[in-house]
Write a protein that holds these residues in place. Structure first.
Motif, PDB file in Angstrom:
ATOM      1  N   ILE A 365       0.844  -1.201   0.000  1.00 57.95           N
ATOM      2  CA  ILE A 365       0.000   0.000   0.000  1.00 57.95           C
ATOM      3  C   ILE A 365       0.878   1.250   0.000  1.00 57.95           C
ATOM      4  O   ILE A 365       1.777   1.405   0.844  1.00 57.95           O
ATOM      5  CB  ILE A 365      -0.946  -0.006   1.203  1.00 57.95           C
ATOM      6  N   VAL A 366       0.605   2.132  -0.945  1.00 57.20           N
ATOM      7  CA  VAL A 366       1.367   3.370  -1.102  1.00 57.20           C
ATOM      8  C   VAL A 366       0.482   4.548  -0.719  1.00 57.20           C
ATOM      9  O   VAL A 366      -0.637   4.688  -1.235  1.00 57.20           O
ATOM     10  CB  VAL A 366       1.861   3.540  -2.556  1.00 57.20           C
ATOM     11  N   LEU A 367       0.975   5.364   0.179  1.00 51.92           N
ATOM     12  CA  LEU A 367       0.282   6.602   0.549  1.00 51.92           C
ATOM     13  C   LEU A 367       0.710   7.682  -0.436  1.00 51.92           C
ATOM     14  O   LEU A 367       1.830   8.191  -0.380  1.00 51.92           O
ATOM     15  CB  LEU A 367       0.632   6.990   1.977  1.00 51.92           C
ATOM     16  N   LEU A 368      -0.187   8.010  -1.376  1.00 53.94           N
ATOM     17  CA  LEU A 368       0.144   8.958  -2.431  1.00 53.94           C
ATOM     18  C   LEU A 368       0.046  10.407  -1.953  1.00 53.94           C
ATOM     19  O   LEU A 368       0.839  11.259  -2.354  1.00 53.94           O
ATOM     20  CB  LEU A 368      -0.785   8.750  -3.626  1.00 53.94           C
ATOM     21  N   LYS A 369      -0.959  10.680  -1.122  1.00 56.11           N
ATOM     22  CA  LYS A 369      -1.136  12.040  -0.603  1.00 56.11           C
ATOM     23  C   LYS A 369      -1.593  11.952   0.844  1.00 56.11           C
ATOM     24  O   LYS A 369      -2.372  11.064   1.216  1.00 56.11           O
ATOM     25  CB  LYS A 369      -2.168  12.821  -1.422  1.00 56.11           C
ATOM     26  N   HIS A 370      -1.126  12.887   1.667  1.00 52.74           N
ATOM     27  CA  HIS A 370      -1.503  12.889   3.081  1.00 52.74           C
ATOM     28  C   HIS A 370      -1.309  14.293   3.624  1.00 52.74           C
ATOM     29  O   HIS A 370      -0.180  14.786   3.706  1.00 52.74           O
ATOM     30  CB  HIS A 370      -0.623  11.892   3.851  1.00 52.74           C
ATOM     31  N   ASP A 371      -2.414  14.935   3.968  1.00 56.41           N
ATOM     32  CA  ASP A 371      -2.284  16.297   4.526  1.00 56.41           C
ATOM     33  C   ASP A 371      -2.273  16.289   6.047  1.00 56.41           C
ATOM     34  O   ASP A 371      -2.224  17.349   6.685  1.00 56.41           O
ATOM     35  CB  ASP A 371      -3.387  17.205   4.000  1.00 56.41           C
ATOM     36  N   GLY A 372      -2.345  15.093   6.654  1.00 55.32           N
ATOM     37  CA  GLY A 372      -2.252  14.987   8.101  1.00 55.32           C
ATOM     38  C   GLY A 372      -3.535  15.244   8.853  1.00 55.32           C
ATOM     39  O   GLY A 372      -3.554  15.169  10.083  1.00 55.32           O
ATOM     40  N   GLN A 373      -4.643  15.525   8.150  1.00 58.02           N
ATOM     41  CA  GLN A 373      -5.882  15.909   8.823  1.00 58.02           C
ATOM     42  C   GLN A 373      -6.859  14.751   9.032  1.00 58.02           C
ATOM     43  O   GLN A 373      -7.703  14.827   9.931  1.00 58.02           O
ATOM     44  CB  GLN A 373      -6.581  17.003   7.995  1.00 58.02           C
ATOM     45  N   VAL A 374      -6.748  13.704   8.236  1.00 62.70           N
ATOM     46  CA  VAL A 374      -7.752  12.635   8.295  1.00 62.70           C
ATOM     47  C   VAL A 374      -7.150  11.305   8.734  1.00 62.70           C
ATOM     48  O   VAL A 374      -7.698  10.611   9.590  1.00 62.70           O
ATOM     49  CB  VAL A 374      -8.450  12.478   6.934  1.00 62.70           C
ATOM     50  N   LEU A 375      -6.034  10.950   8.172  1.00 58.99           N
ATOM     51  CA  LEU A 375      -5.384   9.676   8.494  1.00 58.99           C
ATOM     52  C   LEU A 375      -4.243   9.899   9.459  1.00 58.99           C
ATOM     53  O   LEU A 375      -3.601  10.965   9.432  1.00 58.99           O
ATOM     54  CB  LEU A 375      -4.869   9.015   7.209  1.00 58.99           C
ATOM     55  N   ILE A 593     -16.433  10.119  -6.845  1.00 63.55           N
ATOM     56  CA  ILE A 593     -15.450  10.726  -5.942  1.00 63.55           C
ATOM     57  C   ILE A 593     -15.766  12.192  -5.717  1.00 63.55           C
ATOM     58  O   ILE A 593     -15.723  12.695  -4.579  1.00 63.55           O
ATOM     59  CB  ILE A 593     -14.040  10.544  -6.523  1.00 63.55           C
ATOM     60  N   ARG A 594     -16.089  12.895  -6.786  1.00 64.46           N
ATOM     61  CA  ARG A 594     -16.397  14.325  -6.647  1.00 64.46           C
ATOM     62  C   ARG A 594     -17.655  14.545  -5.804  1.00 64.46           C
ATOM     63  O   ARG A 594     -17.713  15.472  -4.973  1.00 64.46           O
ATOM     64  CB  ARG A 594     -16.561  14.957  -8.024  1.00 64.46           C
ATOM     65  N   ALA A 595     -18.671  13.699  -6.013  1.00 61.62           N
ATOM     66  CA  ALA A 595     -19.920  13.868  -5.256  1.00 61.62           C
ATOM     67  C   ALA A 595     -19.706  13.582  -3.781  1.00 61.62           C
ATOM     68  O   ALA A 595     -20.230  14.299  -2.909  1.00 61.62           O
ATOM     69  CB  ALA A 595     -20.991  12.935  -5.836  1.00 61.62           C
ATOM     70  N   VAL A 596     -18.965  12.549  -3.471  1.00 61.40           N
ATOM     71  CA  VAL A 596     -18.711  12.213  -2.064  1.00 61.40           C
ATOM     72  C   VAL A 596     -17.889  13.308  -1.394  1.00 61.40           C
ATOM     73  O   VAL A 596     -18.173  13.719  -0.258  1.00 61.40           O
ATOM     74  CB  VAL A 596     -18.014  10.840  -1.964  1.00 61.40           C
ATOM     75  N   HIS A 597     -16.894  13.816  -2.082  1.00 56.02           N
ATOM     76  CA  HIS A 597     -16.074  14.893  -1.502  1.00 56.02           C
ATOM     77  C   HIS A 597     -16.899  16.152  -1.276  1.00 56.02           C
ATOM     78  O   HIS A 597     -16.711  16.856  -0.272  1.00 56.02           O
ATOM     79  CB  HIS A 597     -14.888  15.196  -2.408  1.00 56.02           C
ATOM     80  N   ALA A 598     -17.811  16.447  -2.202  1.00 59.55           N
ATOM     81  CA  ALA A 598     -18.654  17.627  -2.025  1.00 59.55           C
ATOM     82  C   ALA A 598     -19.533  17.485  -0.790  1.00 59.55           C
ATOM     83  O   ALA A 598     -19.826  18.471  -0.102  1.00 59.55           O
ATOM     84  CB  ALA A 598     -19.516  17.841  -3.266  1.00 59.55           C
ATOM     85  N   ALA A 599     -19.933  16.251  -0.498  1.00 60.54           N
ATOM     86  CA  ALA A 599     -20.777  16.014   0.672  1.00 60.54           C
ATOM     87  C   ALA A 599     -19.969  15.953   1.955  1.00 60.54           C
ATOM     88  O   ALA A 599     -20.482  16.271   3.038  1.00 60.54           O
ATOM     89  CB  ALA A 599     -21.554  14.713   0.485  1.00 60.54           C
ATOM     90  N   ASN A 600     -18.712  15.539   1.869  1.00 62.25           N
ATOM     91  CA  ASN A 600     -17.874  15.405   3.065  1.00 62.25           C
ATOM     92  C   ASN A 600     -16.425  15.635   2.662  1.00 62.25           C
ATOM     93  O   ASN A 600     -15.802  14.762   2.047  1.00 62.25           O
ATOM     94  CB  ASN A 600     -18.030  14.014   3.684  1.00 62.25           C
ATOM     95  N   PRO A 601     -15.860  16.801   2.988  1.00 61.70           N
ATOM     96  CA  PRO A 601     -14.464  17.083   2.603  1.00 61.70           C
ATOM     97  C   PRO A 601     -13.456  16.089   3.185  1.00 61.70           C
ATOM     98  O   PRO A 601     -12.348  15.969   2.666  1.00 61.70           O
ATOM     99  CB  PRO A 601     -14.227  18.501   3.148  1.00 61.70           C
ATOM    100  N   ARG A 602     -13.845  15.400   4.264  1.00 60.89           N
ATOM    101  CA  ARG A 602     -12.941  14.402   4.857  1.00 60.89           C
ATOM    102  C   ARG A 602     -13.111  13.069   4.113  1.00 60.89           C
ATOM    103  O   ARG A 602     -13.540  12.058   4.669  1.00 60.89           O
ATOM    104  CB  ARG A 602     -13.235  14.251   6.348  1.00 60.89           C
ATOM    105  N   THR A 603     -12.753  13.118   2.845  1.00 60.88           N
ATOM    106  CA  THR A 603     -12.896  11.948   1.974  1.00 60.88           C
ATOM    107  C   THR A 603     -11.524  11.396   1.632  1.00 60.88           C
ATOM    108  O   THR A 603     -10.646  12.132   1.174  1.00 60.88           O
ATOM    109  CB  THR A 603     -13.648  12.326   0.676  1.00 60.88           C
ATOM    110  N   VAL A 604     -11.354  10.104   1.851  1.00 64.09           N
ATOM    111  CA  VAL A 604     -10.125   9.393   1.526  1.00 64.09           C
ATOM    112  C   VAL A 604     -10.389   8.534   0.294  1.00 64.09           C
ATOM    113  O   VAL A 604     -11.360   7.775   0.258  1.00 64.09           O
ATOM    114  CB  VAL A 604      -9.675   8.501   2.702  1.00 64.09           C
ATOM    115  N   LEU A 605      -9.521   8.666  -0.688  1.00 66.37           N
ATOM    116  CA  LEU A 605      -9.624   7.826  -1.884  1.00 66.37           C
ATOM    117  C   LEU A 605      -8.678   6.656  -1.746  1.00 66.37           C
ATOM    118  O   LEU A 605      -7.474   6.839  -1.506  1.00 66.37           O
ATOM    119  CB  LEU A 605      -9.284   8.645  -3.140  1.00 66.37           C
TER     120      LEU A 605
END
Length: 968
Positions: A365-375, A593-605
């Motif tokens: 498993i590769v963590l491609l992006k991580h802003d430190g706020q969710v994971l 993905i766009r719809a889920v993110h619009a509903a909840n910004p704390r979305t992990v792909l």
């Protein structure tokens, strides 16, 4: 692994007086093979050249077959431990773990072999070592990396695990696939890969060489394609290169049905006997043709022998290699000597292998992006788990049968409990009404698709590339087509070699047409109301009953965190036989993905895919993105380990992720140097670079030190120790993959922008530091010198770069290499393939059997040869004109259009190479140049002496002109 010595007396049974030499384990391997070979009749030898070798009762020889698929588990023989796809194993950058996986797979192969010795052979067809030059390749998931060195490291580890570590006996006989330059499925049996010498020696061959030299590979399989116009199954490189890397007998097995391509699809040879004879002489030892039916191959080889195309000695050479492998597998020795005889059936999918599958999936498993706020997640959150891959796992073509499935949903629910998890697939549920009527597609109780007045509902899966799958909401089964063309809903999903469960939507003036992708035919309503396939289709009107993205957004809005699990189905839009055209996510998944993110910004792909995607929008907007290849049976638990921070994400990308396919060269162009392809030469800014992968902690680098500022090209001072310190600067334990790259600062030729040389994994507690020391050899800093047709280490300065990826480089130092300076070329022999640059040309065969040449693709094509010194001599040019009209090749200096004209070759139409001769003596400047004296009927030209090294251009006036060489 070298050829084993005979067993010592205390390990071998007492030698019985009546025992034949071939049955005596105490004798040397060569002696045993010679003895058994001498006992075979010619007909028996021929029969041993097919994949399925029948028993020879009179000699007590059992049945044998090549080709048990074992790419990431035992495939096609029932439930077995399924590990992550090959590219996922490589993403762990952990050779020790990969070796353990190989050992587990090898053990399971042995267990299956014990159950069915004739059906499950010990010659395994793995690993795949084709460097992943282009992520659109359909078989991307089968390879390890776009870097040939890393590919070799991982392949060696897997091969060593498969082969075992016994000093005398192989556990299995690993086979490298697919030799050579094979990265396209489109027209794979008829397309030719252009492979200039530098790309051959610097990019393609190294991935094969390391596993062979180390003994981790016992066999090789050529690929379906041609290289420089010649089928790989007839490549001189099999004997000239591959077999020079080992003193062991290297078995070469054909790919399935490839022998018939030589006189079929490829039309390279006129008939079966001549094709088989040519393949045998080129080094093929085993013919994989016509399934279990060896008769056609036996007939063709026999006919080739009768016609004098091959000799019994040719048969002996090939049979010897097959027998040597069978001896090393222990087949002809007493059972009590078999070190693998006690492997129990319970070993298949045993608890230890399950844990190993989880370890491998976790490290992939590769963590491609991580802003430190969710994971990482805590167990106090409510999570919406959505997406078409959230609740299912899929087998790829070379996977074993999954003994069980731990999906992403399962893994997350195990951590949180069902009460804290909501789930939906996020796919649309639709109806399909016959355009202009009140009739609908529906599925009856017998699972047959028909027309009715009640609307049948279908879940629509968009897998990208214009491929849909439709699942009946009534019975939960996917729509498919039977062998007699009946439409039924009776399959769990896309499956099999011939995937019959996918449909392509096409717009027409009347509505939506559904084309069955496998057959190319359309859904059509017959007069009796039944639904069949036909050349023209019935138009439908599609209506959305449940908007999957909107439903997923609703779940996401009431959750603390939304996790979207997306990606590909490994048998659809990118698999063996099918390349991708683009890198984009399927449109429906992108919308989700766009719809889920619009509903909840704390979305992990969470991406689970066989290949990279272009996910620029997600990278810009989502707080966290993870990727792994399809992870096998334990994928869900492994994912949860990472999501909840129980395991630091340690995966690193083994290939570049691009912003779009527009950044890639043509799929069929294999010259990575000229096209700036792969991380080695790519000049743009990638979406995610080779070697990329983030952690939940941070790491610092300092203290780069070289043991010496200067090394020689060889000898005792030909190595440098590279040392540096890595520190965990964060507040969590973590594992870093420190990577060493180099770049040659000046060179006669175009050099890689950066090139991986080594890496080291280090696990550190917060605040802990470790010193890493790596060794770099000057010989590894060389390249293929086309002017002298050999490896060369130039005198040059090299940048030594340490970092977290190929673009995130933290430390730099300089190393001077005392190598050689490449002298100017002289026309002792100037091979056309030794060009430094080219335009509108490609490579072709010089003769049917051996040699490469260059052929023009259009008028004004050219070749450039730098640093050429023309001296007084008698020169010859080997040329051909495969076109229909007379044409010319001009020789010019310094510029292909306006440079000084040295001479012109007049070439009449002729498919075969012929020689033009120039009788030349030195003439001072200003005197008439000597005349070109051609062979009779070949035309004439003029040239003069050039005493200062210049760039020589060969300019072709038309397409289909062939130049092999200029020679003294």
């Amino acid at each position: 692994m070298s050829t084993p010595a005979p067993l010592p007396p205390d390990r071998a049974p007492d030698r019985a007086p009546h025992r034949e030499p071939c049955r005596d384990p105490a004798r040397p391997l060569d002696e045993r093979v010679d003895d058994l070979l001498a006992r075979l009749t010619t007909d028996e030898k021929i029969a041993l050249l097919h994949q399925h070798q029948a028993p020879i009762a009179r000699l007590g020889i059992g049945a044998f077959r090549t080709g048990t698929e074992a790419l990431h588990g035992v495939a096609w023989h029932g439930p077995a431990t399924v590990f992550p796809q090959a590219i996922g194993l490589a993403a762990g950058w952990n050779p020790e773990l990969v070796r353990a996986v190989g050992a587990a797979v090898g053990d399971e192969v042995r267990v299956f072999h014990h159950k069915d010795p004739a059906g499950v052979g010990l010659n395994v067809w793995a690993p795949v070592v084709n460097p992943l030059r282009d992520p659109r390749w359909g078989r991307n998931e089968e390879g390890y990396a776009e870097d040939p060195w890393l590919t070799g490291v991982i392949a060696t580890a897997y091969g060593q695990g498969l082969a075992g570590d016994h000093p005398a006996y192989l556990k299995t006989a690993p086979t490298l696939k697919h030799f050579l330059a094979y990265n396209n499925e489109t027209d794979r049996c008829t397309s030719s890969s252009n492979l200039p010498p530098r790309v051959l020696h610097e990019y393609e061959l190294p991935a094969f060489r390391v596993p062979i030299e180390s003994g981790a590979a016992i066999a090789v399989m050529p690929s379906y394609n041609l290289v420089n116009g010649r089928p790989t199954h007839l490549s001189p490189l099999i004997n000239d290169e591959l077999r020079t890397w080992t003193t062991d007998d290297l078995l070469v097995v054909s790919d399935a049905y490839a022998p018939a391509n030589l006189f079929g699809l490829q039309q390279y040879l006129p008939d079966g006997p001549s094709a088989y004879a040519a393949a045998l002489r080129a080094g093929i030892d085993s013919f994989t043709q016509d399934g279990t039916d060896a008769a056609p191959s036996i007939e063709r080889i026999g006919a080739a022998l009768d016609r004098g195309l091959i000799t019994v000695a040719d048969l002996d050479t090939a049979v010897r290699r097959t027998l040597a492998i069978r001896f090393r597998l222990g087949e002809f020795d007493p059972p009590e000597l078999d070190p693998y005889r006690e492997l129990e059936p319970e070993l298949v999918n045993c608890p230890a292998h399950r844990l190993l599958a989880q370890d491998a999936a976790r490290e992939a498993i590769v963590l491609l992006k991580h802003d430190g706020q969710v994971l990482p997640l805590t167990t106090a959150v409510r999570v919406a788990v959505v997406g078409p891959l959230a609740g299912t796992l899929s087998e790829d073509w070379y996977a074993g049968t999954l003994p069980y499935q731990i999906t992403a949903l399962d893994g997350i629910a195990e951590r949180l409990g069902q009460a804290q998890v909501e789930y939906c697939e996020g796919v649309d549920r639709v109806t399909l009404r016959v355009a202009g009527t009140l009739s609908y597609l529906t599925v009856g109780g017998d699972a047959v698709l028909r027309i009715g007045t009640e609307a049948g509902e279908f879940d629509l899966f968009d897998w990208g590339g214009g491929a849909w799958a439709l699942r009946s909401a009534g019975n939960g089964q996917h729509l498919s087509v039977t062998d007699d063309g009946e439409l039924v809903a009776d399959q769990p999903g896309p499956n099999g070699w011939e995937v019959k469960q996918t449909f392509g939507p096409e717009r027409s003036p009347d509505g939506l047409l559904l084309r069955h992708l496998h057959s190319g035919q359309y859904l059509r309503i017959a007069s009796d109301g039944s639904v069949r396939l036909a050349a023209d289709g019935t138009a439908f009107e599609l209506a959305v009953v449940i908007d999957g993205a909107a439903r997923a957004a609703t779940l996401a809005a009431r959750a603390d965190v939304a996790i979207v699990v997306a990606g590909n189905h490994p048998l659809v839009n990118g698999r063996e036989t099918e390349d991708r055209a683009e890198l984009d996510l399927p449109a429906a998944q992108d919308r989700l993905i766009r719809a889920v993110h619009a509903a909840n910004p704390r979305t992990v792909l969470v991406l689970s895919s066989s290949y990279p995607y272009a996910i620029g929008w997600a990278q810009e907007h989502l707080p966290a993105i993870l990727w792994s290849a399809h992870g096998g049976q334990e994928y869900g638990r492994a994912l949860a380990d990472v999501l909840f921070g129980e395991h630091d994400p340690v995966g690193r990308l083994p290939q570049t992720w691009y912003h779009s396919a527009a950044e890639l060269p043509d799929l069929f162009d294999y010259d990575i140097i000229a096209t700036d392809a792969t991380y080695l030469y790519f000049r743009g800014t990638p979406l995610y670079p080779f070697g990329h992968g983030l952690s939940y902690t941070t790491f610092g680098y300092d203290g780069l030190r070289l043991s010496t500022p200067s090394i020689g090209a060889d000898g005792e001072d030909g190595e440098v120790r590279v040392a540096f310190t890595v520190t965990n600067t964060g507040d969590r334990p973590g594992t870093e993959v420190a990577q060493l790259y180099t770049r040659q600062q000046r060179s006669r030729v175009k050099q890689p922008l950066r090139q991986l040389r080594d890496f080291r994994r280090v696990s550190l507690r917060p605040g802990e530091s470790v010193e890493v020391e790596l060794t770099l050899a000057a010989a590894d800093l060389g390249f293929w010198d086309v002017t002298r047709d050999r490896h060369c280490v130039e005198a040059a300065r090299h940048s030594i770069m340490i970092g977290r990826s190929s673009t995130d480089l933290r430390l730099t130092a300089t190393l001077d290499v005392r190598g050689e300076r490449i002298p100017p070329r002289t026309l002792g022999r100037l091979a056309a393939t030794s060009f430094d640059d080219y335009c509108a040309t490609t490579l072709t065969t010089a003769t049917r059997e051996r040699g490469d040449a260059v052929i023009s693709l259009e008028p004004q094509a050219w070749l450039a040869f730098d640093d050429v010194l023309l001296t007084p001599a008698t020169y010859q040019a080997r040329v051909a004109n495969r076109g229909n009209q007379p044409a010319t090749i001009q020789l010019r200096l310094d510029d292909p259009l306006h440079g000084e004209l040295l001479g012109t070759l007049q070439i009449p139409p002729t498919p075969d190479l012929r020689e033009l001769q120039l009788d030349s003596t030195y003439t001072p400047t200003g005197t008439p140049a000597p005349a070109w004296s051609p062979a009779p009927g070949a035309g004439s030209g003029r040239i003069r002496t050039v005493e200062v090294p210049r760039t020589l251009y060969a300019v072709f006036s038309a397409a289909d002109l062939v130049l092999e060489s200029l020679t003294v």
